[in-house]
Design a protein around this motif. Structure first.
Motif: not given
Length: 529
Positions: A75, A104-105, A107-108, A111, A117, A120-121, A124, A494-495
């Motif tokens: 990560s 992004l945050c 979606r995940y 985070l 990260l 994949k993140a 993205t 993960e999302e």
């Protein structure tokens, strides 16, 4: 249609008893009648080009992530990446960067808590920045990759020795994932691969320190849940520690730092265990004052950054009193945790697919007396980029099942009479055939990208097809089994936040994936009412 899918479609269409002249007439007819407009050809070319471009981009971004993740920990720190990206184009894309970070945050969700990260993140994130920047999206991605490639050189430039170390460590981490993919539903090869990776790294890069390593997983306290909900059970360890440690249970009220590492979600390092005062020593024969060395406990996270266990290492068996863990070693152990988590959850996914298959067959058999037998296979990697089919469940004409704890692997070149199973896997389409007068229907269950995950090989004996109602029930079973498998795979992303409909799903969680089959059956029934 892909080539295997087209061939399978034609094969199913013509059947087995067709003559060669008829096949030739059909081929000539299709060649003559099949026409594509220029617009269709253009769209097809664009689609192929786009898919190729996306595959190249994915490879490029994976290589970039690997370059940044020089210590192979699995990560990247979100804020470190953001700090570098703020200087992209002289800071002119800061607004796009912050909007992308916010999206992004959302979606995940994890985070904002952990700030890490995944590969994949990371991909993205860069794609979101490009979509919100001024100018062409593809060009922006290319520019971002070039910028980050040169930026990483300034912060994590490696010497030749460090590069070799990183390369060796990545290979050992890949061995852990490979063990999961080839072991089908057994965790033992994964445990062995983890312990081997840690031992090899200590031998090659850790001054040959003598370490003890162990994995403990959280599980429900079924004996006295009123006292505590969860406990830690030691499921794997280095060979010398097995008599003392394997299958031991650590409770929260006992001495130890493992639950603190779980609660804090951070590694805890104790450089001198004899001075700490809250370390649990499993070897009661050794006096505490003689127990010298270092202890490191790292939390194990799933794809949603929820802790499900710990990886522990200590140097109590090492003769050197000042034996400690260095920063580059600790970072690699975080990578081992990440690799183990992926491997562990891959096995869990396979077990869940197996449970769905068992439940689906239990539902099907009372309704389809014409079915003689069903054999269930899971697809696993083989040699030279090919795959094997692992026989995991055999069901006879009474519905009696045998679940194979050591799955039998079928190789393509050794099973010519079962070639229809490999055709089914290649095309991810239903395949019909007869072997020695016995008719078979091979049906795939596929993953989220429509690659074959599992196969039901259904034997209907001398019948060329099932009676209409039995055929209808078979189709319903297959539809629900596919829906349940897709849900299992979707939950592992993960999302994706877990969605549970039935109370039984909340209670049983992943261990009773078969409940999903009944959930989808119930939902369809409700829709029909």
């Amino acid at each position: 249609l892909t080539l295997p899918q087209f061939v399978q479609l034609m094969d199913n269409f013509v059947g087995e008893d067709i003559t060669l002249p008829t096949v030739k007439r059909l081929t000539a007819f299709i060649k003559k009648e099949y026409k594509q407009t220029e617009e269709e050809k253009k769209k097809q070319r664009e689609k192929v080009h786009r898919m190729s471009h996306l595959a190249q981009r994915k490879q490029l971004l994976e290589a970039l992530f690997e370059k940044w993740d020089s210590n192979a920990c699995g990560s990247l720190d979100l804020e470190e990446v953001v700090a570098v990206l703020k200087t992209f184009k002289g800071g002119m894309e800061k607004e796009a960067l912050m909007k992308a970070k916010e999206q992004l945050c959302s979606r995940y969700p994890q985070l904002s808590k952990v700030g890490k990260l995944s590969p994949k993140a990371f991909q993205t994130f860069l794609e979101l920045i490009a979509s919100k920047s001024t100018g062409n999206e593809d060009e922006t991605i290319d520019n971002l990759v070039r910028f980050l490639t040169t930026s990483v050189g300034q912060s994590v430039e490696q010497s030749h020795t460090q590069s070799l170390q990183s390369s060796a460590r990545r290979k050992w981490l890949q061995d852990i994932q490979r063990a999961a993919e080839t072991s089908v539903t057994s965790m033992e090869p994964v445990y062995k691969a983890v312990i081997k990776a840690l031992s090899q790294d200590m031998e090659a890069h850790g001054n040959n320190k003598r370490i003890s390593a162990y994995i403990a997983l959280l599980e429900e306290n079924q004996l006295s849940p009123e006292q505590e909900q969860v406990l830690l059970r030691y499921v794997a360890c280095t060979a010398d520690d097995a008599p003392l440690l394997l299958n031991q249970v650590l409770h929260r009220e006992m001495k130890g730092i493992s639950f603190a590492a779980i609660d804090q979600g951070e590694p805890i390092y104790v450089p001198r265990v004899q001075l700490h005062g809250n370390v649990h020593f499993w070897n009661s024969d050794r006096p505490v004052e003689e127990s010298t060395g270092s202890l490191l406990v790292l939390p194990l996270y799933d794809a949603h950054w929820r802790v499900f266990g710990i990886l522990g290492l200590d140097t109590l068996r090492d003769q050197c009193e000042k034996s400690i863990f260095l920063m580059h070693e600790i970072t690699f152990y975080e990578g081992v945790c990440h690799a183990f988590s992926k491997a562990y959850h891959h096995i869990c996914m396979q077990e869940n697919v197996l449970q769905v298959a068992v439940t689906a067959l239990d539902w099907l058999y009372p309704r389809t007396p014409s079915i003689h037998a069903v054999t269930t296979y899971l697809v696993a990697p083989g040699k030279d980029k090919d795959y094997t089919l692992c026989k995991v469940i055999t069901t006879d004409n009474t519905g009696q099942k045998e679940i194979h704890s050591s799955p039998v692997a079928l190789l393509r070149e050794e099973n010519l009479l079962r070639d229809y199973l490999f055709k089914c896997t290649d095309s991810s389409e239903v395949t019909l055939t007869s072997v020695y007068g016995e008719h078979h229907i091979a049906v795939p269950l596929h993953d989220l990208s429509r690659q074959t995950l599992s196969i039901f090989d259904i034997s209907i004996g001398q019948h060329k097809k099932l009676p209409p109602q039995e055929q209808k029930d078979l189709q319903k079973m297959l539809k629900m089994a596919q829906a349940a498998c897709s849900e299992i795979l979707q939950r592992s992303l993960e999302e994706t936040e877990s969605t549970q409909v039935l109370e039984a799903e909340r209670v049983a969680n992943v261990r009773h994936a078969g409940i999903l089959f009944h959930r989808f059956m119930l939902q369809e029934l409700l829709e029909c009412v």
